[in-house]
Every structure is written in structure tokens, then in C-alpha cells.
Design an enzyme around this catalytic site. Structure first.
Site, PDB file in Angstrom:
ATOM      1  N   SER A 138     -37.433  26.023   2.726  1.00 30.16           N
ATOM      2  CA  SER A 138     -37.244  26.623   4.050  1.00 30.16           C
ATOM      3  C   SER A 138     -35.969  26.067   4.673  1.00 30.16           C
ATOM      4  CB  SER A 138     -38.427  26.271   4.954  1.00 30.16           C
ATOM      5  OG  SER A 138     -38.151  26.641   6.299  1.00 30.16           O
ATOM      6  N   TYR A 152     -43.979  20.107   8.494  1.00 27.84           N
ATOM      7  CA  TYR A 152     -43.628  21.220   7.591  1.00 27.84           C
ATOM      8  C   TYR A 152     -42.188  21.043   7.077  1.00 27.84           C
ATOM      9  CZ  TYR A 152     -42.308  26.099   6.494  1.00 27.84           C
ATOM     10  OH  TYR A 152     -41.837  27.249   5.908  1.00 27.84           O
TER      11      TYR A 152
END
Ligand code: NAP
Length: 243
Positions: A138, A152
């Protein structure tokens, strides 16, 4: 040459788009999912209707026993798994780091990082020729996701390190390992963060002035897996609209 791929979290969002695209390119596809069988079955039905080959497989990819069983099931059905997409990932409600508890941090790391480790290990240890791995990281690994989900972001940073290190370990064997780093992509994941319309809110602030689609991410994953990318390893494609 026959091509067999496992796509973790292949039943929704980026994983579903990747399953569909790879099936259209001749891969036999294992559509892995955690709990939503209907969505996985729908992806598989659509692939089969289009003349492709796929089957759904329920497994928690953070669980080593279940990962081993998944690889065995795919091998029995199609033969050696030649390609792997580590796509399954989770996040929780947008929070500052000081409001994230230990259990949540561990759950995020287990699902996002341990799954990548376990699936890469099972993939490598198979008999037979293996071609390529793509890890779905990501843009958060670069940006840190402050005030949202640093847990995350940290898990994606760890995936990037696995991608780099493993690409060097496997280069001599001709197995390529790369990553993609999506930014704001229209999927259901943002609802898990507590803001279903997060992509629409952020879209005007992005250089390309819009969010991305799962299909756009799938195209890059498919290219990195393909022979067209035969001299590409240990690298990352940014899919974040210029951010
Ligand atoms: P999504 O729509 O929320 O779909 C998640 C998928 O992962 C589902 O198929 C889900 O299965 C599966 N899954 C979750 N935990 C699992 C587990 N323990 N074992 C097996 N499968 C599991 O997610 P997405 O937005 O497409 O994201 C896919 C990947 O892209 C993730 O790694 C995410 O971090 C990354 N990414 C997404 C964005 C974005 O803007 N959407 C941006 C950057 C990176 P069930 O349906 O059964 O729960």
C-alpha cells in the site's frame, strides 16, 4: 506453459478483479477467501461462464495449517502453484496510534504480514517450477497513515521488506518477487476503516484528481506476474494517482 495462481483474498475488491483478469489470461485460479463464500462463488461462476478455470477456497491465510491445506488442495486440482498474489489484507477503524490496542495491532500484523510470510514459504517449498510472486502492499507503507491506521501502514512496510529480501533470495532460481502499492482504490475496505466514502473525499486532493479502480491495480499485478516482466524483480509499482 500451464499457469496456476493462488490469489489470497481473491473474492472481493482488488483480489476479485485480479482473479477475473488472470483467469481471462489463461491462469487456473484459486480464489481464496476468509468467510464470505457467496462473493467467492460469484467470482468463480463469472470466470467459468467466461470460459476460464477457477475454484473458491476458504482459508484464513494467517493460519499455517490452513495455508498448507490450501496449497495441497490446489496442487491436487491443478498441479504446482506457479504464481502467487498475496493480496488479503485488513484494517480497522481510523484511530491515532495511542488509541490502537495491542490486540488490534497483532491482528493486523498477523493477517497482513504473517499471511504473506506463510504463503511465500508454502509456495517456495513446493516441488516443480515456480515463476513469480506479487505482494499487494500500500502507499501507506510510504505515507505512514497518520491519524488513520499506523498499524496497517507498518504491516505494509513489513511486506515491502519481505518483497525486497525474498526477491534477492529467489533470484538465482529465476523466481521473481515484486510488489504493488495502491493508494485510494474504490473497494469495500474503507468501510472497515469507518469511512465508506473515503476515496471520494480524498479524490480531489490527488494529483490525478480521482480514486483508482480495482481493475487498474489488477492490470499491474498481471503484468508483474507475466513473462513481459521477466527482467523485473524486487521492485514496486505505485498505483496512487501520483501521490
Ligand atoms: P477488501 O475489498 O476489503 O477485500 C478483502 C479480501 O481479503 C476479501 O476477499 C476477504 O475475504 C479477504 N481476507 C481478509 N482477511 C483474510 C484472511 N485472514 N484470510 C483470507 N482472506 C482474507 O480489500 P481491498 O480493498 O480489495 O484490498 C486488497 C488488498 O489491497 C489489501 O491487502 C489492501 O491492504 C490493499 N490495498 C487496498 C487499498 C484500497 O484503497 N482499497 C489501498 C492500498 C492497498 P472475505 O470476503 O471472506 O472477508
Amino acid at each position: 506453459m500451464y499457469k496456476v495462481v493462488i490469489i489470497t483474498g481473491g473474492s472481493r475488491g482488488i483480489g476479485a478483479a485480479t482473479s477475473t483478469l488472470l483467469a481471462s489470461k489463461g491462469y487456473s485460479v484459486c480464489v481464496n477467501y476468509l468467510s464470505n463464500h457467496e462473493r467467492a462463488q460469484q467470482v468463480v461462476d463469472d470466470i467459468i461462464d467466461a470460459g476460464g478455470e477457477a475454484f473458491p477456497y476458504q482459508a484464513d491465510v494467517a493460519n499455517e495449517t490452513q495455508v498448507k491445506a490450501m496449497f495441497e488442495a490446489v496442487q491436487q486440482r491443478y498441479g504446482t502453484v506457479t504464481h502467487l498474489v498475496n493480496n488479503a489484507g485488513i484494517l480497522f477503524t481510523q484511530s491515532k496510534l495511542c488509541d490502537i490496542d495491542l490486540e488490534r495491532f497483532q491482528t493486523v500484523m498477523n493477517t497482513n504480514v504473517m499471511s504473506c510470510f506463510l504463503c511465500c514459504k508454502a509456495f517456495i517449498r513446493q516441488e516443480g517450477a515456480k515463476s513469480a510472486i506479487v505482494n499487494v502492499s500500500s502507499a501507506a507503507s510510504r505515507l505512514g497513515a497518520p491519524f488513520e491506521y499506523i498499524d496497517y501502514a507498518a504491516s505494509k512496510g513489513a511486506m515491502d521488506s519481505i518483497t525486497k529480501g525474498l526477491s534477492l533470495e529467489l533470484a538465482e532460481q529465476g523466481i521473481r518477487v515484486n510488489g504493488v502499492r495502491p493508494g485510494c482504490i474504490y473497494t469495500e475496505m474503507h468501510a472497515d476503516g469507518g469511512e465508506p466514502d473515503r476515496v471520494a473525499r480524498l479524490a480531489p486532493s490527488l494529483p490525478l484528481q480521482r480514486g483508482g479502480t480495482p481493475e487498474e491495480v489488477a492490470e499491474s499485478i498481471a503484468w508483474l506476474l507475466s513473462d513481459e516482466a521477466s527482467y523485473v524483480t524486487g521492485t514496486f509499482i505505485e498505483l496512487a494517482g501520483g501521490r
